[in-house]
Scaffold this active site. Structure first.
Site, PDB file in Angstrom:
ATOM      1  N   GLU A   1       0.835  -1.206   0.000  1.00 56.80           N
ATOM      2  CA  GLU A   1       0.000   0.000   0.000  1.00 56.80           C
ATOM      3  C   GLU A   1       0.868   1.254   0.000  1.00 56.80           C
ATOM      4  OE1 GLU A   1      -3.663   1.926   2.660  1.00 56.80           O
ATOM      5  OE2 GLU A   1      -2.434   0.299   3.467  1.00 56.80           O
TER       6      GLU A   1
ATOM      7  N   LYS B   1      -9.891   2.440  -3.419  1.00 63.24           N
ATOM      8  CA  LYS B   1     -10.403   1.860  -2.184  1.00 63.24           C
ATOM      9  C   LYS B   1     -11.803   2.378  -1.873  1.00 63.24           C
ATOM     10  CE  LYS B   1      -9.084   0.997   2.633  1.00 63.24           C
ATOM     11  NZ  LYS B   1      -8.138   1.330   3.707  1.00 63.24           N
TER      12      LYS B   1
ATOM     13  N   CYS C   1      -5.888  -2.844   2.451  1.00 63.80           N
ATOM     14  CA  CYS C   1      -5.846  -2.794   3.914  1.00 63.80           C
ATOM     15  C   CYS C   1      -7.136  -3.308   4.548  1.00 63.80           C
ATOM     16  CB  CYS C   1      -5.523  -1.368   4.360  1.00 63.80           C
ATOM     17  SG  CYS C   1      -5.179  -1.214   6.131  1.00 63.80           S
TER      18      CYS C   1
END
Length: 512
Positions: free
Chosen positions: A270, A331, A383
């Site tokens: 990330e 995301k 994540c």
């Protein structure tokens, strides 16, 4: 003190807090899976005699034990990386834990209201209320889908049921087992042998059946694996967004990849590239030139551009494919305060924690396509997203494997990153797909379609993980149904087991 009576006394309150804390021990790194049903039993021993009016507080105390022990790693993010003094960080962590504890408080209150005072109804409805409470926690106020009891079964006897039932279904079985143990103790105490044997047999059935189903595969591996390499840069969180260290960070990942540019798939974690894609054009072109003709690099990178939905320019936490692959994913499940600040017009500037770097991201659209890597398709999760079971299952369709990238540096040497890894393993089990996990400082891992780790890099090491993953075809039953079977079963139990008031007979007289 005795557990007899209906007062929420000190002993009972302590039992509820301990019951919550014991559940943390079922998860990584402790993995005392067998404590799951026993913790439920302890909670029931404390809560069953209480009237409905006392169950809200009972559930809150249980929640304090669970989240105070299992999610207090947020203190590290607030204190070490949020530029917040220790006393204020303790206070904010306490508020966080106390707020999360409201979920089981409401669950227990609802359980008491629905079940009334009948012991049998309470035992039947307890697992149903628990599952609905867990499900609500997965999406209400952006959700906190963490510390589900079923997740701990990834190495337990119920693991093979996850592809059929998902984590909520497995949790339902664990909680039902705890309720059955309570009933069994009561039946033995009253010397009701036949009912006790019946309850014991029914309770043991899924625990005995689970290991027998271990060899069942719902998806099919391809004959030939693909080669992968994942880089764990172990970049200190303190310099992650410092412009003075930008070139050093990128150079670190390029140097680590020097021997692997011809691998089928290369994974950087990330925000491995800590500049936005509109500024990184020359770097992206340079990386594409280094790659072999059939190689794909997938990396985390922030995105900046115009959003049609927002009608404005915005930042997004994203991941992109370079080389033989293509595509960019934004995301969707953002972390409160870490990636966006609720009520930011009031909170920005108050303390450092509300001004964390890159805490102004916007949510990506819900209809995004998988990334491609040569002829294959892979769905990435950034994540926190890997923690959402139904979200992952829904997006796993028509993919050959799953990817999750993370920067767990926010949680330091706590149990948080190890819990995160265990959650990713449960997603592999539920979808019957390999999961390739790339992180900044651990744990980078290859997880197979049975949820087992085949390769890993230890935490806080700069290293390269090399290995193979198999593309798979097909779908698990859980992918087709999601959590609906478990939720519908819970609703059926509520409808049919809750107390009913029979209509009063009419006393009207009729003239003949």
């Amino acid at each position: 003190m005795s557990l007899d009576g209906n007062r929420l006394n000190g002993f009972r309150a302590l039992a509820l807090i301990i019951g919550g804390g014991l559940q943390t021990l079922t998860f990584s790194p402790f993995e005392l899976t067998w404590l799951g049903p026993l913790s439920v039993l302890l909670v029931l021993l404390a809560a069953m005699p209480l009237p409905a009016s006392k169950l809200f507080r009972a559930g809150w105390l249980f929640g304090l034990g669970l989240f105070g022990s299992g999610a207090s790693w947020v203190y590290i993010s607030i204190s070490q990386y949020g530029n917040t003094s220790a006393p204020l960080a303790v206070l904010l962590t306490a508020i966080f834990v106390a707020g999360l504890a409201l979920f089981p408080a409401i669950t227990f209150w609802g359980w008491g209201k629905l079940a009334g005072e009948g012991a049998v109804r309470r035992l039947i409805l307890f697992p149903a209320a628990w599952i609905i409470g867990d499900w609500l926690r997965s999406w209400l106020l952006t959700g906190f889908p963490w510390l589900y009891l079923g997740t701990a079964q990834v190495d337990g006897p119920l693991a093979s049921l996850a592809p059929m039932m998902g984590v909520h279904g497995v949790t339902l079985l664990v909680v039902a087992t705890g309720a059955a143990l309570y009933a069994l103790i009561d039946l033995i105490r009253r010397r009701q042998t036949i009912p006790a044997v019946t309850v014991a047999g029914i309770t043991l059935l899924p625990w005995a059946l689970g290991p027998l189903l271990h060899s069942v595969s719902w998806t099919e591996r391809a004959d030939k694996p693909i080669t992968i390499a994942a880089m764990q840069g172990n970049i200190p969180q303190q310099i992650k967004w410092d412009p003075e260290f930008l070139e050093q960070q990128i150079a670190t990942y390029i140097k680590m990849t020097a021997a692997d540019w011809n691998r089928d798939l290369i994974l950087w974690p990330e925000t491995a590239i800590p500049i936005t894609q509109d500024q990184a054009g020359p770097l992206i072109d340079s990386l594409a030139q280094r790659l072999g003709p059939d190689s794909t690099l997938i990396t985390g990178i922030p995105w900046y551009g115009f959003s049609d939905a927002l009608e404005d320019f915005t930042f997004r936490n994203s991941i992109m494919a370079i080389g033989a692959g293509q595509g960019m994913y934004h995301k969707q499940k953002l972390v409160p305060f870490g990636e966006y600040v609720p009520l930011q017009q009031y909170l920005r500037g108050l303390i450092g924690f509300f001004d964390l770097p890159m805490s102004s991201f916007s949510r990506g659209p819900s209809d995004q396509s998988p990334l491609t890597a040569g002829p294959y398709q892979t769905m990435p999760f950034i994540c926190y997203e890997i923690a959402y079971p139904d979200f992952v299952a829904r997006n796993a369709w028509n993919t050959d494997w799953l990817i999750t990238i993370s920067n767990d540096g926010w949680f330091g040497h706590s149990i948080g990153p190890l819990q995160h890894l265990q959650i990713a393993r449960m997603r592999a089990l539920e979808t019957g797909r390999f999961v390739l996990r790339g992180t900044n400082n651990g744990v980078t891992a290859i997880i197979d379609d049975k949820g087992q780790i085949t390769e890993r890099i230890a935490q806080f090491e700069r290293d390269v993980m090399r290995g193979e993953i198999y593309p798979v075809t097909g779908a698990t039953p859980y992918m087709a149904t999601g959590s609906w079977p478990a939720l519908i079963l819970a609703l059926i139990l509520i409808v049919f087991a809750r107390p009913r008031q029979l209509p009063k007979p009419s006393h009207q007289t009729h003239a003949g």
